[in-house]
Scaffold this active site. Structure first.
Site, short mmCIF file in Angstrom:
data_model
loop_
_atom_site.label_atom_id
_atom_site.label_comp_id
_atom_site.label_asym_id
_atom_site.label_seq_id
_atom_site.Cartn_x
_atom_site.Cartn_y
_atom_site.Cartn_z
N ASN A 92 -3.76 8.59 1.78
CA ASN A 92 -2.71 8.67 3.07
C ASN A 92 -2.01 9.95 3.02
OD1 ASN A 92 -1.18 7.58 1.16
ND2 ASN A 92 -0.35 5.91 2.31
N GLU A 149 4.24 3.16 -7.45
CA GLU A 149 4.37 2.95 -5.92
C GLU A 149 3.43 2.21 -5.28
OE1 GLU A 149 7.31 3.82 -4.76
OE2 GLU A 149 7.91 5.39 -6.45
N CYS A 190 2.70 3.23 3.20
CA CYS A 190 3.15 2.06 2.65
C CYS A 190 4.41 1.72 3.23
CB CYS A 190 3.26 2.24 1.14
SG CYS A 190 3.95 3.82 0.64
N GLU A 206 11.02 7.88 -7.02
CA GLU A 206 10.23 9.07 -6.92
C GLU A 206 11.50 9.86 -5.86
OE1 GLU A 206 6.23 8.93 -5.81
OE2 GLU A 206 5.82 8.91 -8.04
#
Ligand code: ADP
Length: 483
Positions: free
Chosen positions: A157, A255, A289, A463
């Site tokens: 994505n 993640e 997400c 991150e």
């Protein structure tokens, strides 16, 4: 018209500075999701190629770890500049393999560069400590050292920026990397290899291997030379990687999935909430997400919100991302469309009302109409499951506590959003939501300066932010005695 991207479209693995095919010569086709046509191929690699890439990364690590932070910072700045100099070409490549609009692709490439610049700056700030010693004749020093070879697995994505968040801090810290991009979108990942080479990172600092996810992942998890696994993708695969990394006690950053709630209280600024809803729902056609999975709207504002949200959704221009003015590209593949269809059918069966959209788009292929569903209830599957498509279920609630409880009723805890003009409520709700990231009167919150990541089954580690480089550093305590 789209010519420039081709210089970055590498159809080979990058191992130890060499562009090479899979040992078997086998390849995987890469499809443009907007046209269904083949864009090119990449090697179908397995364990052997991955092992060699890890060994190459390890050989380079032995010297790269000794470079100064300033040297690495300068290289990362060059990498930032190279990305920005080629932003259009990299965006075209991204759109062709992923489907998102050129505007979004350009935005993603710009975000990648921004992460690299951030970590170029952070490279020079990995301070340790000098700790007051309890002994008169000893001193305590704490230093930070690069973790070693890291292995990164990334999704389709955000094929460019998800790597930026991993390669950026890894190189900043003095680590070397082996990367496996998603098979649907490998070219943006391979482009990272080409760019790192071009700006002067040593051969073997960044290696890219494409092909069998299971085989490459197994080698990454089991090879003792790899000290850390960093992954962005589904919770299901994240759990497999954590379990497999246990054998060699690797560090892991994960993640994983989200199930973002978006709460709108009666006192919210309606226009601002709808604007935020559009961003938080339809970015990348709903395939992020942190995209809103569930809208919870208080009863007093419910009808007005749905009406405005529907009107805005109907204005979205759907089409091939390379065409001017297109805002919504296709979904990544037909499997993704089928999942969305299933969830919409389930909602209809359970009494929801499709106010706009609700079916495949007339363009065919994997295009799906922007969809708003009113009358959503917790019994429907999208209460628990990620939609990953342009579908917005809108639930109704009465009280603040009910909204917070509904929002938290999930095993996920990545991003959440809420809209209110009441300061007291803003604090109560912010503190009540069990999420790693909260947007208050904001629908788009990702930036390199802030720590991105989740709690619960949405992941481990952060991150971006100053936290983003910590995961790539080991802490060493030194006791200097006999003074
Ligand atoms: P998504 O739902 O976004 O496709 P996945 O978790 O399936 O997310 O995929 C994300 C990345 O993980 C991709 O690069 C994919 O190839 C990789 N992957 C999938 N299965 C495995 C596995 N068993 N081991 C390692 N990597 C995997």
């Amino acid at each position: 018209m789209l010519q420039r991207y081709s210089q970055f479209m590498k159809e080979a693995n990058l191992i130890g500075g060499e562009w090479v095919q899979a040992d078997s010569g086998a390849t995987v086709d890469v499809i443009n999701p907007a046209t269904g046509l083949k864009l090119g191929t990449v090697p179908k690699s397995g364990r052997a190629e991955t092992k060699r890439a890890i060994e190459a990364a390890n050989a380079t690590f032995l010297t790269f770890r000794k470079t100064s932070a300033l040297e690495r910072s300068k290289l990362l700045r060059k990498l930032h500049d190279a990305i920005m100099d080629n932003q259009d070409a990299l965006a075209e490549l991204l759109t062709l393999e992923q489907g998102k609009s050129l505007t979004e692709a350009k935005g993603e490439v710009g975000a990648s560069a921004a992460y690299v610049l951030w970590f170029a700056e952070e490279a020079r700030r990995t301070y340790g400590d000098v700790v007051p010693s309890p002994w008169a004749d000893r001193r305590i020093i704490v230093t930070k050292e690069p973790t070693g070879v890291i292995a990164a697995i990334t999704p389709w994505n955000f094929p460019s920026s998800m790597l930026a968040r991993k390669i950026g801090p890894a190189l900043a810290a003095g680590c070397t990397a082996v990367v496996k991009p998603a098979s649907q979108t490998p070219y943006s990942g391979l482009a990272w290899g080409a760019l790192c080479e071009e700006v002067g990172f040593p051969k073997g600092a960044v290696n890219v291997v494409t092909g069998s996810a299971g085989e490459i992942g197994d080698e990454m998890c089991e090879n003792p030379l790899v000290k850390k696994i960093t992954f962005t993708g589904s919770t299901e695969v994240g759990k497999i990687l954590i379990a497999k990394s246990a054998g060699t006690v690797k560090k892991v950053s994960m993640e994983l999935g989200g199930n973002a709630p978006f709460l709108v209280f009666d006192d919210a600024d309606l226009d601002r909430a709808v604007e935020g809803a559009m961003l938080a729902k339809y970015r990348n056609s709903g395939q992020t997400c942190v995209c809103t999975n569930r809208f919870f709207v208080q009863s007093g504002i419910y009808d007005a919100f749905v009406e405005k949200f529907v009107a805005a959704s109907q204005k979205l221009k759907v089409g091939d991302g390379t065409e001017a003015g297109v805002q919504q590209g296709p979904l990544i593949d037909t499997k993704a469309v089928e999942k969305v269809e299933e969830l919409v059918e389930d909602a209809k069966d359970k009494g929801a009302k499709v106010v706009t959209g609700g079916k495949r788009h007339a363009l065919g292929g994997s295009f799906y109409e922007p969809t708003v569903i009113a009358g959503a209830t917790p019994a429907m599957r999208f209460m628990k499951e990620e939609i990953f498509g342009p579908v917005a279920p809108v639930f109704k609630f009465e009280t603040e506590q009910e909204a917070v409880d509904l929002a938290n009723d999930t095993e996920f805890g990545l991003a959440c959003y809420f809209y209110t003009a009441d300061l007291g409520r803003a604090f109560r709700v912010m503190e009540g939501l069990k999420y790693g990231m909260v947007g208050v009167n904001e629908g788009l919150i990702t930036t390199p300066e802030a720590p991105f990541g989740g709690v619960k089954e949405s992941g481990l580690g952060r991150e971006g932010g100053h936290q983003g480089i910590e995961d790539y550093l080991d802490t060493k305590y030194v006791c200097l005695g006999g003074l």
